[in-house]
Write an enzyme that holds these catalytic residues in place. Sequence first.
Site, PDB file in Angstrom:
ATOM      1  N   ARG A  60       0.871  -1.184   0.000  1.00 12.83           N
ATOM      2  CA  ARG A  60       0.000   0.000   0.000  1.00 12.83           C
ATOM      3  C   ARG A  60       0.899   1.221   0.000  1.00 12.83           C
ATOM      4  O   ARG A  60       1.737   1.376   0.889  1.00 12.83           O
ATOM      5  CB  ARG A  60      -0.903  -0.034   1.226  1.00 12.83           C
ATOM      6  N   GLU A  68     -11.391   5.521  -4.398  1.00  9.41           N
ATOM      7  CA  GLU A  68     -11.888   4.193  -4.032  1.00  9.41           C
ATOM      8  C   GLU A  68     -12.320   3.440  -5.297  1.00  9.41           C
ATOM      9  O   GLU A  68     -13.197   3.890  -6.027  1.00  9.41           O
ATOM     10  CB  GLU A  68     -13.082   4.329  -3.081  1.00  9.41           C
ATOM     11  N   ARG A 103      -1.064  -5.219   4.836  1.00 12.10           N
ATOM     12  CA  ARG A 103      -0.361  -4.758   3.648  1.00 12.10           C
ATOM     13  C   ARG A 103       0.877  -3.973   4.073  1.00 12.10           C
ATOM     14  O   ARG A 103       0.837  -3.235   5.065  1.00 12.10           O
ATOM     15  CB  ARG A 103      -1.270  -3.866   2.795  1.00 12.10           C
TER      16      ARG A 103
END
Length: 225
Positions: A60, A68, A103
């Site tokens: 990430r 999004e 992540r």
Amino acid sequence: MKIHWGRVAVGVGLTSSLVGYGYINQKRTISPDPSLTRGAEVTRVIDGDTLDTATGVRVRLWGIDAPEYPEGCLSEAAKKRLEELVLNKKMTMVNKGVDNFNRTLALVYVDKLLINKALLTEGMAVYDAKVNADDLVLQEMEKTTEEAKAAKRGVWSSKCSQPNSKCVIKGNYRQAGGTRVYSLPDCYNYDRIVVNPVGGDKWFCGETEAVKAGFKKSLDCPGYK
């Protein structure tokens, strides 16, 4: 990835001047970092700020939020741009920890280009205001967001803003529950709602349009108890 502001693509290609924004003082930032990982190849891009490496690590991009996917304004463009920048290329990664989804949070470089910052420059992502800005690189990234906002690039452009002054219905996508709710100006919490196109929120010109897009009328509007 949902964020709390009403933000708002040009430039899906970096000009030489934009590329300059991605360079930082490598000696100061990278060399001393013990969590530096070199040579990881990117094999998949999940959305505008998340990718997978050939070694099975999901990364990430630290300090930014892309629209999004796939609901957010320009979310497909942001994903495509990240693919152009990193897919099938070897990157240098500065590890900044892990998030709640396990992540790896990281600054990602391809050659000397800081990908996190390049996306901010083009308006394909915005600075994550929840991150501690004491870090000098984050301060530069925050400044880059303000410059993109002033230039109305990407998610800051008219493509992601209120379409016109008569379109006053606020559509709010609530990521936690996956619900979509719209509010009229006479609804109780209308003034508190921030339309965030990056996070999947929308402006509507009529209730029929909102319903067709999958939004339901807020329970705090007149006529509901």
